[in-house]
Structure formats: C-alpha cells, structure tokens
Design an enzyme around this catalytic site. Structure first.
Site, PDB file in Angstrom:
ATOM      1  N   ARG A  37       0.855  -1.209   0.000  1.00  0.00           N
ATOM      2  CA  ARG A  37       0.000   0.000   0.000  1.00  0.00           C
ATOM      3  C   ARG A  37       0.884   1.250   0.000  1.00  0.00           C
ATOM      4  NH1 ARG A  37      -1.336   2.368   5.006  1.00  0.00           N
ATOM      5  NH2 ARG A  37      -0.419   1.186   6.724  1.00  0.00           N
ATOM      6  N   ASN A  77      11.352   0.230   2.125  1.00  0.00           N
ATOM      7  CA  ASN A  77      10.349   1.299   2.053  1.00  0.00           C
ATOM      8  C   ASN A  77       9.469   1.388   3.297  1.00  0.00           C
ATOM      9  OD1 ASN A  77       8.193   3.057   0.570  1.00  0.00           O
ATOM     10  ND2 ASN A  77       7.082   1.205   1.181  1.00  0.00           N
ATOM     11  N   ALA A  78       9.315   0.290   4.038  1.00  0.00           N
ATOM     12  CA  ALA A  78       8.372   0.298   5.176  1.00  0.00           C
ATOM     13  C   ALA A  78       8.759   1.396   6.171  1.00  0.00           C
ATOM     14  CB  ALA A  78       8.386  -1.063   5.869  1.00  0.00           C
ATOM     15  N   GLY A  79       7.777   2.104   6.630  1.00  0.00           N
ATOM     16  CA  GLY A  79       8.069   3.176   7.584  1.00  0.00           C
ATOM     17  C   GLY A  79       6.837   3.567   8.375  1.00  0.00           C
ATOM     18  N   GLN A 109      12.172  18.206  11.219  1.00  0.00           N
ATOM     19  CA  GLN A 109      10.755  18.606  11.269  1.00  0.00           C
ATOM     20  C   GLN A 109      10.298  18.676  12.718  1.00  0.00           C
ATOM     21  OE1 GLN A 109       8.247  20.228  10.278  1.00  0.00           O
ATOM     22  NE2 GLN A 109       7.523  19.002   8.563  1.00  0.00           N
ATOM     23  N   GLN A 165       9.207  15.686  15.296  1.00  0.00           N
ATOM     24  CA  GLN A 165       9.600  14.403  14.675  1.00  0.00           C
ATOM     25  C   GLN A 165      11.065  14.062  14.948  1.00  0.00           C
ATOM     26  OE1 GLN A 165       8.698  14.375  10.433  1.00  0.00           O
ATOM     27  NE2 GLN A 165       6.811  13.252  10.841  1.00  0.00           N
ATOM     28  N   TYR A 203      11.574  10.360  13.925  1.00  0.00           N
ATOM     29  CA  TYR A 203      11.488  10.101  12.479  1.00  0.00           C
ATOM     30  C   TYR A 203      12.645  10.777  11.735  1.00  0.00           C
ATOM     31  CZ  TYR A 203       9.145   9.831   7.856  1.00  0.00           C
ATOM     32  OH  TYR A 203       8.813   9.571   6.542  1.00  0.00           O
ATOM     33  N   GLY A 228       9.712  14.074  -0.898  1.00  0.00           N
ATOM     34  CA  GLY A 228       9.047  15.182  -0.221  1.00  0.00           C
ATOM     35  C   GLY A 228       7.670  14.683   0.193  1.00  0.00           C
TER      36      GLY A 228
HETATM   37  P1  NDP Z   1       2.075   4.031   4.428  1.00  0.00           P
HETATM   38  O1  NDP Z   1       1.765   4.375   5.832  1.00  0.00           O
HETATM   39  O2  NDP Z   1       1.059   4.280   3.367  1.00  0.00           O
HETATM   40  O3  NDP Z   1       2.504   2.484   4.334  1.00  0.00           O
HETATM   41  C1  NDP Z   1       3.455   1.990   5.220  1.00  0.00           C
HETATM   42  C2  NDP Z   1       3.807   0.586   4.798  1.00  0.00           C
HETATM   43  O4  NDP Z   1       4.827   0.086   5.686  1.00  0.00           O
HETATM   44  C3  NDP Z   1       2.632  -0.379   4.906  1.00  0.00           C
HETATM   45  O5  NDP Z   1       2.741  -1.322   3.878  1.00  0.00           O
HETATM   46  C4  NDP Z   1       2.859  -1.041   6.265  1.00  0.00           C
HETATM   47  O6  NDP Z   1       2.276  -2.345   6.372  1.00  0.00           O
HETATM   48  C5  NDP Z   1       4.372  -1.129   6.269  1.00  0.00           C
HETATM   49  N1  NDP Z   1       4.918  -1.254   7.613  1.00  0.00           N
HETATM   50  C6  NDP Z   1       4.808  -0.376   8.643  1.00  0.00           C
HETATM   51  N2  NDP Z   1       5.422  -0.849   9.738  1.00  0.00           N
HETATM   52  C7  NDP Z   1       5.945  -2.055   9.394  1.00  0.00           C
HETATM   53  C8  NDP Z   1       6.658  -3.067  10.096  1.00  0.00           C
HETATM   54  N3  NDP Z   1       7.019  -2.918  11.375  1.00  0.00           N
HETATM   55  N4  NDP Z   1       7.006  -4.192   9.421  1.00  0.00           N
HETATM   56  C9  NDP Z   1       6.659  -4.354   8.132  1.00  0.00           C
HETATM   57  N5  NDP Z   1       5.995  -3.440   7.408  1.00  0.00           N
HETATM   58  C10 NDP Z   1       5.631  -2.311   8.036  1.00  0.00           C
HETATM   59  O7  NDP Z   1       3.448   4.785   4.082  1.00  0.00           O
HETATM   60  P2  NDP Z   1       3.839   5.681   2.825  1.00  0.00           P
HETATM   61  O8  NDP Z   1       3.565   4.957   1.580  1.00  0.00           O
HETATM   62  O9  NDP Z   1       3.307   7.034   3.017  1.00  0.00           O
HETATM   63  O10 NDP Z   1       5.435   5.794   3.036  1.00  0.00           O
HETATM   64  C11 NDP Z   1       6.331   4.844   2.491  1.00  0.00           C
HETATM   65  C12 NDP Z   1       7.751   5.265   2.864  1.00  0.00           C
HETATM   66  O11 NDP Z   1       8.014   6.571   2.367  1.00  0.00           O
HETATM   67  C13 NDP Z   1       7.985   5.334   4.375  1.00  0.00           C
HETATM   68  O12 NDP Z   1       9.296   4.912   4.664  1.00  0.00           O
HETATM   69  C14 NDP Z   1       7.841   6.811   4.670  1.00  0.00           C
HETATM   70  O13 NDP Z   1       8.527   7.181   5.832  1.00  0.00           O
HETATM   71  C15 NDP Z   1       8.445   7.412   3.421  1.00  0.00           C
HETATM   72  N6  NDP Z   1       8.025   8.768   3.151  1.00  0.00           N
HETATM   73  C16 NDP Z   1       6.702   9.048   2.931  1.00  0.00           C
HETATM   74  C17 NDP Z   1       6.327  10.337   2.633  1.00  0.00           C
HETATM   75  C18 NDP Z   1       4.910  10.681   2.344  1.00  0.00           C
HETATM   76  O14 NDP Z   1       4.675  11.864   2.069  1.00  0.00           O
HETATM   77  N7  NDP Z   1       3.979   9.765   2.360  1.00  0.00           N
HETATM   78  C19 NDP Z   1       7.306  11.435   2.582  1.00  0.00           C
HETATM   79  C20 NDP Z   1       8.652  11.015   2.825  1.00  0.00           C
HETATM   80  C21 NDP Z   1       8.980   9.722   3.091  1.00  0.00           C
HETATM   81  P3  NDP Z   1       0.708  -2.489   6.842  1.00  0.00           P
HETATM   82  O15 NDP Z   1      -0.104  -1.937   5.718  1.00  0.00           O
HETATM   83  O16 NDP Z   1       0.529  -3.946   7.046  1.00  0.00           O
HETATM   84  O17 NDP Z   1       0.595  -1.675   8.102  1.00  0.00           O
END
Ligand code: NDP
Length: 240
Positions: free
Chosen positions: A12, A82-84, A141, A144, A147, A178
């Site tokens: 996702r 990518n997970a975060g 930020q 944060q 983070y 961003g």
């Molecule tokens: P989302 O919150 O939409 O998705 C996070 C994903 O990480 C999910 O698939 C989730 O799984 C998975 N996840 C979270 N914790 C764990 C864990 N402990 N083990 C395994 N999987 C995990 O995030 P985004 O798409 O918004 O962000 C993706 C990346 O980009 C992240 O690293 C984020 O920090 C970074 N980022 C995002 C920005 C943004 O504007 N959105 C900006 C800058 C960086 P599940 O669905 O099962 O919970």
C-alpha cells in the site's frame, strides 16, 4: 530481467506503486507488510504480486522471510527498504517507546534486511538496494525527532554501505521523498497541508509514481555507477 525484488511495505501507499512499477519492468516482486491483511489481499488480487507478512524491525522475522523468499523465488537481488511509520510528538510528549518503534521500523529494518541479503548479493556480484529516506531526515521537522533521526540515519547508512558494496557490484542508494499524496500525508490537517503545498515550487504534492520512477532508475541493471547517492524527489521543496 526477472530479478527477484523485495519491497517492504510494498502492498500500500508509495510501496504499492513501487512494487507495481518494478513488476512492469519484468522483476519478480514480493511485497511485505506488517499486518494489514485486507490491503495485502486486495493488492495481490489486483496485481498478482504475492505479499509476505513480517515485522521489518524484528531480525528473526526478517531472517525467516528472506529464507522463505529465497526458497520460493530465488535470492533477493533488488531490495527496497520502504516500510516506515511515524509516531510524532514534541520532546515533551515523546516517550521512549515512540522513539524505539520509529528507529526500529525505519532504520533498524535497513540493517536487518541488508545484512540478510548481503551474502547472496556479494556472491552473485549483483545487488541493487534502495532505502527510502525523507525530506524530514534532510531538513528536520518539528515534532519528529524520532522520524528525522531515523531517516537521517538512513542517509548515512546508505553512504557507508555503498562503500562496502562497490566491489561486489552492489549499489546502495537512498531516495528522499518530499510530501507524497498517501494516507500518511492525508492525515495532516487541511490548513497545514495547504501551507505545505505553498512551499513546494512545482505547486503540488508528490505522487507515488514520482518515487517509483526513481526506484526503477536506481535498480536498473545498468545503473552500476550510481551508488551512495541520495535522490531528492520533492518538487524542489528542499534542494540538498
Ligand atoms: P504508508 O503508511 O502508506 O505504508 C506503510 C507501509 O509500511 C505499509 O505497507 C505497512 O504495512 C508497512 N509497515 C509499517 N510498519 C511495518 C513493520 N514494522 N514491518 C513491516 N511493514 C511495516 O506509508 P507511505 O507509503 O506514506 O510511506 C512509504 C515510505 O516513504 C515510508 O518509509 C515513509 O517514511 C516514506 N516517506 C513518505 C512520505 C509521504 O509523504 N507519504 C514522505 C517522505 C517519506 P501495513 O499496511 O501492514 O501496516
């Protein structure tokens, strides 16, 4: 080429688009997730990309998952960390668990998975690793510290590991997105979001495709001379 790619958090948000674009390039993609079964099921149904559930912050779970992927598809050749997560709060409100959770999930995961794929990549003399950082790891930020520290750590981790990987044709790069239009950003109050967009020179939020394009570029077979770099994909918001 059908190289095996693992995209963590790949079912996702930004990760889902990264998984799909890598598949479009002929990669054999596995997407990981933490626990959102519904999203994982829907994603696999829609794309045909298999999902595997494990906690990226837990070394033993990562070990089991990497072994399972190797057995089913072959050794991982492309790794996208990518997970975060975010657990925001000012220093006054942030507790130790919020700190640990964010450091383990965002930064510890990079250690866990890089460590576990390293031997196979070195033996094969091929590896492409992309760690997803953040503009907030570059600029900091408010609210944060956890983070920003984790993401900033990713950028340092990337440069150090890239030096070790160079002689094995393993490239290690980071992408610092961003603000991207995902659930994480949609949770920001509308008035705050408006102010954020006003600070982005191109005048819009990023799209998951903008980030996926960078991942495809950095993971290409012929991208071997690009390593240790941080690609900022942020519409010009922070030029670093
Ligand atoms: P989302 O919150 O939409 O998705 C996070 C994903 O990480 C999910 O698939 C989730 O799984 C998975 N996840 C979270 N914790 C764990 C864990 N402990 N083990 C395994 N999987 C995990 O995030 P985004 O798409 O918004 O962000 C993706 C990346 O980009 C992240 O690293 C984020 O920090 C970074 N980022 C995002 C920005 C943004 O504007 N959105 C900006 C800058 C960086 P599940 O669905 O099962 O919970």
């Amino acid at each position: 080429m059908a190289r095996v790619a693992l995209v963590t958090g790949g079912q996702r948000g930004i990760g889902a688009t990264i998984s799909e674009r890598l598949k479009d390039q002929g990669r054999t993609v596995v997407a990981s997730y933490a626990g959102n079964e519904e999203a994982a099921r829907a994603f696999t149904e829609r794309t045909g990309i298999p999902c595997i559930r494990f906690d990226v912050g837990d070394f033993e779970q990562c070990k089991a998952a990497v072994a399972e992927i190797k057995e089913k598809y072959g050794p991982i050749e492309i790794l996208v960390n990518n997970a975060g997560i975010t657990r925001d709060g000012t220093m006054k409100r942030m507790d130790r668990k919020m700190w640990d959770d964010v450091i383990d999930t965002n930064l510890g995961s990079c250690f866990n998975l890089c460590k576990l794929v390293w031997e196979d990549m070195s033996a094969k003399k091929f590896g492409r690793i992309v760690n997803i950082g953040s503009i907030n790891g570059q600029a900091g930020q408010y609210g944060q510290v956890n983070y920003a520290a984790a993401k900033s750590g990713i950028h340092g981790f990337t440069k150090a590991l890239a030096q070790e990987g160079a002689r094995f044709n393993i490239t290690v790069n980071a992408i610092a997105p961003g603000y991207v239009d995902t659930e994480m950003v949609r949770a920001v109050p509308p008035d705050v979001l408006e102010k954020i967009i006003a600070r982005i020179p191109v005048g819009r939020l990023g799209r998951a495709d903008d980030i996926a394009r960078g991942v495809c570029f950095l993971t290409a077979d012929d991208a071997e001379f690009i390593t240790g770099s941080t690609m900022s994909i942020n519409g010009g918001q922070h030029m670093y």
